[in-house]
Structures are given as C-alpha cells and as structure tokens.
Design an enzyme around this catalytic site. Structure first.
Site, PDB file in Angstrom:
ATOM      1  CG  ASP A  89      -9.768  -0.594   5.058  1.00 39.19           C
ATOM      2  OD1 ASP A  89      -9.569  -0.626   3.706  1.00 39.19           O
ATOM      3  OD2 ASP A  89      -9.183  -0.978   5.783  1.00 39.19           O
ATOM      4  CE  LYS A 105      -3.863  -2.123   2.164  1.00 35.58           C
ATOM      5  NZ  LYS A 105      -4.483  -2.912   3.605  1.00 35.58           N
ATOM      6  CD  GLN A 136      -3.217  -4.393   7.004  1.00 38.40           C
ATOM      7  OE1 GLN A 136      -3.444  -3.414   6.216  1.00 38.40           O
ATOM      8  NE2 GLN A 136      -3.711  -5.463   6.387  1.00 38.40           N
TER       9      GLN A 136
END
Ligand code: NAD
Length: 264
Positions: free
Chosen positions: A97, A30, A74
């Site tokens: 997200d 990412k 994460q």
C-alpha cells in the site's frame, strides 16, 4: 526470469479488523481482481475488539512468512486501535500500500520503494492517456497521507508545478482554474463545478461519496465538468479500479524483489 518459471506465485494477505461493510466490499473486489490475474490472496479477520498486541503479532508472523509478498491492513481500524502506529509494523519490503512512514519517507527522498496505490493509479491513468506532466500546472485538492500528499509528490517528481489545496484554502476556484491537471480527493460530492475548471484540463476524480439515494458520486460534478475538461475520470469506474490494479502491481513487484538475484 519470469516469476512463473521460478515457481513463485505472488501472494497478497489483507487483514480486516471488525466488520466495516465498505471495507468488506473493497476487500472482496481486491480478492476478485487477484483471482483474475493469477495472484494468490487471502483475507485474515480479527474481531473488532481485538487487542493491539494480537494485531501486531499477526503482522509479525506475516512479515516472517516468505510465501507472503504483500501485506495490506484495511483501513479504517476500530477507534481503539492506533492505525498510524500499527501500520509501521508492516515490513517495508511487503508494504504494497506504500503507506508506512518508511515508504512515505522514501517517496519524499525521491527513491520510492512502493508508491501508494491510489496516486500511482492516477499517474498511470495520466501516462496511458498521454497527458504530459512535465512543466504543467497541477492542482491537488486534498492533503491526506493516503492520497493528497503523495499525489502532489508524485506529480512533482514528474516535472509538474504542484499546488495543494485543502479545507482551509481561501479561494479554491482561483487555484483550480489554473490547473492543466486537476486531482480532486476530498470526499465532498460535487465540490468541483464546471466554472472551476480550465478548458481542456485533465480532471481526475478520486472522491467516492455515497449520496442520500444510495448512488456513488465523485468530488467532481461530472456532467458540468465534462463539457469543459479535455478528459475526465468517472465515479465509479475511474480511479477505484486503478487503485486495486496498483495493489496487485505492487504485490507482483514485491514478489519479484523477493527472488534472490542470480549469478549470470
Ligand atoms: P480525508 O478525509 O483524509 O482527506 C480529505 C481532504 O480533503 C482533506 O485534506 C481536506 O482538507 C480536504 N477537503 C475537505 N473539504 C474540502 C473543501 N471543501 N475544499 C477543499 N479541500 C477540502 O480523505 P482521503 O482519505 O484523502 O479520501 C478523499 C476521498 O477519496 C474520499 O472520498 C475517499 O473515499 C476517496 N478515496 C478513493 C480512493 C480510490 O481508490 N478511488 C482511495 C482513497 C480515497
């Protein structure tokens, strides 16, 4: 006006708790992708044994930081931490997200703030490939909050008639054979075989499975299904990179929304 002209650089901050090797690879990819397109990114690390309060305090400070546009926690978190609750501490306007209950609720209501990245990547693949969703039969295999459920909602919002299958579905093949669009998101390598797919169907493989020989494979038997499907995504190199691209797209969107509207 473009963000560059306004001197606003989109910034994504990811938090990794502990040292899960797969998470480290995802985050490295990412960060690299952000570098490539001129989005600032940083990864904040916390020890695996950190307290819930420490993690919440970090999220709160990122929520308040006007230079941070997107926050990404994460997953998975260490078991001692309650990921479901902690995620809710991310400010909705920075939830790139799209996985907080606020974002998911907005998606159900038909007013998405940020669409979750993996299903958003799938939709973009279908759109770019010119695959019509409106009026088509779609089957989503998998009912997780991260992929299956939002995927089904997003296909439905685009006019597809959606069936959701899962581990308790009695005759999976009966459902998949009727699908014009088949999305597999189970984490079961090779679950979808050639005889389970309608000729000409669009097959999207979300699964990422590590085989005993160390190679990566999807949920779809790629060789057999490619002979039947109209189009199919590979693993690796299909949905995975799209997910990363959508994290970045959502971060840019968050940055654009952070700029106060100007009077004409
Ligand atoms: P999950 O474990 O939360 O959910 C798996 C789902 O599959 C469950 O709903 C379960 O009911 C269903 N399932 C399991 N076995 C089944 C079977 N035999 N028949 C039918 N349904 C079955 O997993 P997840 O987080 O949704 O991820 C699914 C897969 O997608 C994993 O391989 C994961 O690594 C991958 N993934 C990829 C990306 C990407 O960017 N490409 C993103 C997220 C997840």
């Amino acid at each position: 006006m473009a963000l560059g002209q306004l001197d606003v650089r989109p910034r994504l901050v990811a938090i990794q708790v502990g040292d899960n090797p797969a998470s480290r690879i995802y985050l490295r990819n990412k960060v690299r992708a952000c570098d490539e397109v001129g989005v600032d990114s940083e990864v904040h690390h916390l020890e695996a044994g950190c307290s819930q309060a420490a993690l919440l305090a970090m999220l709160e400070s990122l929520n308040r930081n006007a230079r941070v546009h997107g926050i990404l926690l994460q997953l998975p978190l260490p078991e001692a931490l309650d990921a479901g609750w902690i995620l809710q501490a991310i400010a909705p306007e920075k939830d790139v997200d799209g996985l907080t209950w606020a974002s998911l609720g907005a998606l159900i209501a038909g007013h998405p703030v940020f669409e979750p990245c993996t299903p958003r990547g799938v939709i973009m693949l279908l759109e770019r490939e010119g695959i019509v969703m409106d009026g088509r039969d779609a089957v989503v295999v998998g009912r997780s909050v991260i992929v299956g459920k939002p995927m089904a909602l997003m296909l439905m919002a685009r006019g597809a008639t959606v069936t959701i299958c899962h581990s308790r579905t009695r005759d999976l093949a009966k459902h998949t054979r009727g699908a014009d669009i088949l999305v597999a998101a189970t984490g079961r390598a090779g679950l979808i075989t050639g005889d389970m797919v309608k000729p000409g169907a669009a097959v999207i493989d979300v699964g990422i499975n590590r085989l005993p020989d160390g190679k990566l494979a999807g949920d779809v038997d790629f060789t057999a299904v490619s002979a039947v499907a109209g189009c199919i995504t590979p693993v690796p190199g299909g949905v995975g990179p799209m997910t990363i691209a959508m994290v970045i797209a959502n971060t840019v969107l968050a940055a654009e929304r952070s700029v106060p509207a100007r009077k004409a």
